[in-house]
Write an enzyme that holds these catalytic residues in place. Structure first.
Site, PDB file in Angstrom:
ATOM      1  N   TYR A   1      16.738  -9.576 -18.970  1.00  0.00           N
ATOM      2  CA  TYR A   1      15.476  -9.001 -19.429  1.00  0.00           C
ATOM      3  C   TYR A   1      15.395  -9.129 -20.944  1.00  0.00           C
ATOM      4  O   TYR A   1      16.406  -9.005 -21.637  1.00  0.00           O
ATOM      5  CB  TYR A   1      15.402  -7.527 -19.017  1.00  0.00           C
ATOM      6  CG  TYR A   1      14.013  -6.932 -19.085  1.00  0.00           C
ATOM      7  CD1 TYR A   1      12.984  -7.412 -18.285  1.00  0.00           C
ATOM      8  CD2 TYR A   1      13.730  -5.875 -19.946  1.00  0.00           C
ATOM      9  CE1 TYR A   1      11.714  -6.861 -18.338  1.00  0.00           C
ATOM     10  CE2 TYR A   1      12.464  -5.314 -20.005  1.00  0.00           C
ATOM     11  CZ  TYR A   1      11.456  -5.815 -19.201  1.00  0.00           C
ATOM     12  OH  TYR A   1      10.203  -5.272 -19.260  1.00  0.00           O
TER      13      TYR A   1
ATOM     14  N   SER B   1       2.711  -3.748  -4.375  1.00  0.00           N
ATOM     15  CA  SER B   1       3.653  -3.333  -5.417  1.00  0.00           C
ATOM     16  C   SER B   1       3.130  -2.100  -6.131  1.00  0.00           C
ATOM     17  O   SER B   1       1.995  -1.648  -5.897  1.00  0.00           O
ATOM     18  CB  SER B   1       3.844  -4.470  -6.426  1.00  0.00           C
ATOM     19  OG  SER B   1       2.628  -4.691  -7.146  1.00  0.00           O
TER      20      SER B   1
ATOM     21  N   VAL C   1       2.233  -1.833  -9.289  1.00  0.00           N
ATOM     22  CA  VAL C   1       1.056  -2.204 -10.073  1.00  0.00           C
ATOM     23  C   VAL C   1      -0.120  -2.485  -9.152  1.00  0.00           C
ATOM     24  O   VAL C   1      -1.251  -2.058  -9.410  1.00  0.00           O
ATOM     25  CB  VAL C   1       1.352  -3.427 -10.964  1.00  0.00           C
ATOM     26  CG1 VAL C   1       0.072  -3.917 -11.646  1.00  0.00           C
ATOM     27  CG2 VAL C   1       2.396  -3.083 -12.009  1.00  0.00           C
TER      28      VAL C   1
ATOM     29  N   ASP D   1       3.041 -11.991   4.433  1.00  0.00           N
ATOM     30  CA  ASP D   1       2.959 -11.773   5.870  1.00  0.00           C
ATOM     31  C   ASP D   1       4.205 -11.018   6.319  1.00  0.00           C
ATOM     32  O   ASP D   1       5.302 -11.228   5.793  1.00  0.00           O
ATOM     33  CB  ASP D   1       2.862 -13.120   6.586  1.00  0.00           C
ATOM     34  CG  ASP D   1       2.370 -12.974   8.012  1.00  0.00           C
ATOM     35  OD1 ASP D   1       1.872 -11.889   8.355  1.00  0.00           O
ATOM     36  OD2 ASP D   1       2.488 -13.941   8.775  1.00  0.00           O
TER      37      ASP D   1
ATOM     38  N   TYR E   1       1.606 -10.916 -15.004  1.00  0.00           N
ATOM     39  CA  TYR E   1       2.402  -9.818 -15.554  1.00  0.00           C
ATOM     40  C   TYR E   1       3.790  -9.742 -14.926  1.00  0.00           C
ATOM     41  O   TYR E   1       4.573  -8.838 -15.224  1.00  0.00           O
ATOM     42  CB  TYR E   1       1.663  -8.483 -15.374  1.00  0.00           C
ATOM     43  CG  TYR E   1       1.488  -8.050 -13.935  1.00  0.00           C
ATOM     44  CD1 TYR E   1       2.425  -7.231 -13.312  1.00  0.00           C
ATOM     45  CD2 TYR E   1       0.378  -8.452 -13.192  1.00  0.00           C
ATOM     46  CE1 TYR E   1       2.272  -6.840 -12.003  1.00  0.00           C
ATOM     47  CE2 TYR E   1       0.215  -8.061 -11.875  1.00  0.00           C
ATOM     48  CZ  TYR E   1       1.162  -7.252 -11.281  1.00  0.00           C
ATOM     49  OH  TYR E   1       1.012  -6.866  -9.978  1.00  0.00           O
TER      50      TYR E   1
ATOM     51  N   MET F   1       7.895 -12.659  -9.513  1.00  0.00           N
ATOM     52  CA  MET F   1       8.921 -12.278  -8.543  1.00  0.00           C
ATOM     53  C   MET F   1       9.520 -13.469  -7.806  1.00  0.00           C
ATOM     54  O   MET F   1      10.684 -13.437  -7.406  1.00  0.00           O
ATOM     55  CB  MET F   1       8.347 -11.269  -7.554  1.00  0.00           C
ATOM     56  CG  MET F   1       8.066  -9.908  -8.158  1.00  0.00           C
ATOM     57  SD  MET F   1       7.601  -8.651  -6.926  1.00  0.00           S
ATOM     58  CE  MET F   1       6.021  -9.291  -6.365  1.00  0.00           C
TER      59      MET F   1
END
Length: 386
Positions: free
Chosen positions: A77, A193, A195, A216, A285, A288
């Site tokens: 990060y 999620s 957000v 799905d 943003y 994943m």
């Protein structure tokens, strides 16, 4: 015993330091980056006997476990953990305390601290200033932001602990990337999620309609009903996104799709972007899938689409140097907490890990290790104390 104060807290000593004698606390720390389950451990931490003039003693109330926290522990990060000397009963180690989001209660303040008193609720001003996965912490007043009592009245600490990242990201996505009129649409992936759920709820309050893409799954009907209960207008799967039925549906809306919100990347994001109306914007943003975001030249030339990135942490850093953004931050927090108090906004589902007073480090370790596991199911959050 951990998290017990062996002498009375409070009182300002004549030496110029606030006395906080013999406070032992627990913290989830790591001495090196790596797999969170392997490197994180709970230790008994000895906090300073006295507060310096600008310091605050905080008793943590609640703190979530965010994916960015796990990335930080892994060392992937952009904001690194703060490695400080942590004194335990048997050693001094250079370690970082996990966690970047949470809420705590002020117990005591140093002599020069103004604007904070015992009993106030506070949140970290920025990520990386201090770790939140601990029973107590001592930090500088500048690293804290006050949550006024009127804002958090009647709220669960978890509502405030989970305020700064996901709900605020959704708020800024809807406010900062172009004019959205009532009846306009936005399209987003990762709609289930934290957000995504926040986008759905805020959009509903502001008269904006949402198209929500989810992976799905066998329990799809249940998830669709859950998101629709939050205010989702349309829910489709990533597999349905390219189907003729979905194309017909989204072309017949009668209102523009102004914005796209991406936290996945890869092919799904490309398919989603094709539905954004001319002059619209794709805002990423997250990523994943760890696959790149691509945009065909035709969408740039013939639809005049733009692509932007947004990182909530960078926005908070900018806000520390901008009076305008600081005011926007306070209004954003106030708006979200008021909606929460009114029952018009709910935090995402959480798996709560209790961290009560009286546990020793070995007893706290299993719950912490379980909470920091990738693929642990529901997002976890620690609730401290009894």
């Amino acid at each position: 015993m951990s998290a017990r104060i062996f002498a009375q807290l409070g009182g300002v000593a004549r030496t110029g330091f606030a006395q906080i004698r013999s406070l032992q606390a627990q913290a989830a720390v790591y001495t090196e980056t790596g797999d969170p389950q392997s490197v994180i451990r709970v230790v008994e931490r000895c906090l300073p006997d006295k507060l310096s003039d600008d310091q605050v003693l905080v008793r943590m109330l609640a703190a979530p476990v965010n994916p960015s926290d796990l990335n930080q522990i892994e060392g992937t990060y952009p904001v690194r953990g703060t490695f400080d000397d942590i004194v335990t009963g048997s050693e001094t180690m250079k370690a970082a305390v996990g966690g970047n989001e949470g809420v705590g209660e002020v117990v005591n303040v140093g002599n020069s601290v103004s604007g904070l008193v015992a009993g106030d609720w506070v949140v970290p001003r920025q990520s990386g200033r201090f770790g939140t996965w601990c029973t107590h912490t001592v930090t500088s007043a500048h690293s804290l932001s006050l949550v006024p009592a009127s804002w958090r009245a009647g709220l669960d600490p978890l509502d405030v602990a989970c305020l700064k990242v996901n709900p605020c990201t959704a708020y800024r996505l809807l406010r900062d990337f172009g004019q959205l009129d009532r009846g306009d649409y936005v399209i987003q992936n990762g709609a289930n999620s934290g957000v995504g759920r926040a986008v759905i709820q805020l959009a509903r309050q502001w008269g904006i309609r949402t198209i929500n893409v989810v992976r799905d799954r066998p329990e799809l009907d249940e998830l669709q009903q859950e998101l629709q209960a939050l205010g989702a207008d349309i829910v489709v799967t990533d597999k349905q996104l390219g189907s003729d039925d979905t194309k017909r549906l989204l072309k017949s809306l009668g209102a523009p799709i102004r914005l796209g919100f991406n936290c996945v990347g890869g092919r799904t994001t490309l398919q989603m972007t094709k539905f954004i109306s001319s002059g619209g914007c794709l805002v990423s943003y997250g990523g994943m899938s760890r696959q790149p975001v691509t945009m065909p030249t035709s969408l740039l030339l013939f639809k005049d689409l733009s692509a932007r990135g947004f990182w909530m942490n960078r926005w908070y850093v900018d806000a520390t140097n901008s009076e305008i953004l600081e005011k926007q931050k306070l209004k954003m927090w106030s708006d979200i907490l008021e909606l929460t108090r009114s029952g018009l906004f709910v935090r995402q589902p959480l798996a709560v890990s209790r961290w009560p007073d009286g546990l020793d480090a070995a007893e706290a370790q299993p719950a912490v290790r379980n909470a920091v596991a990738w693929g642990a199911g529901l997002k976890h959050a620690f609730v401290f104390g009894n």
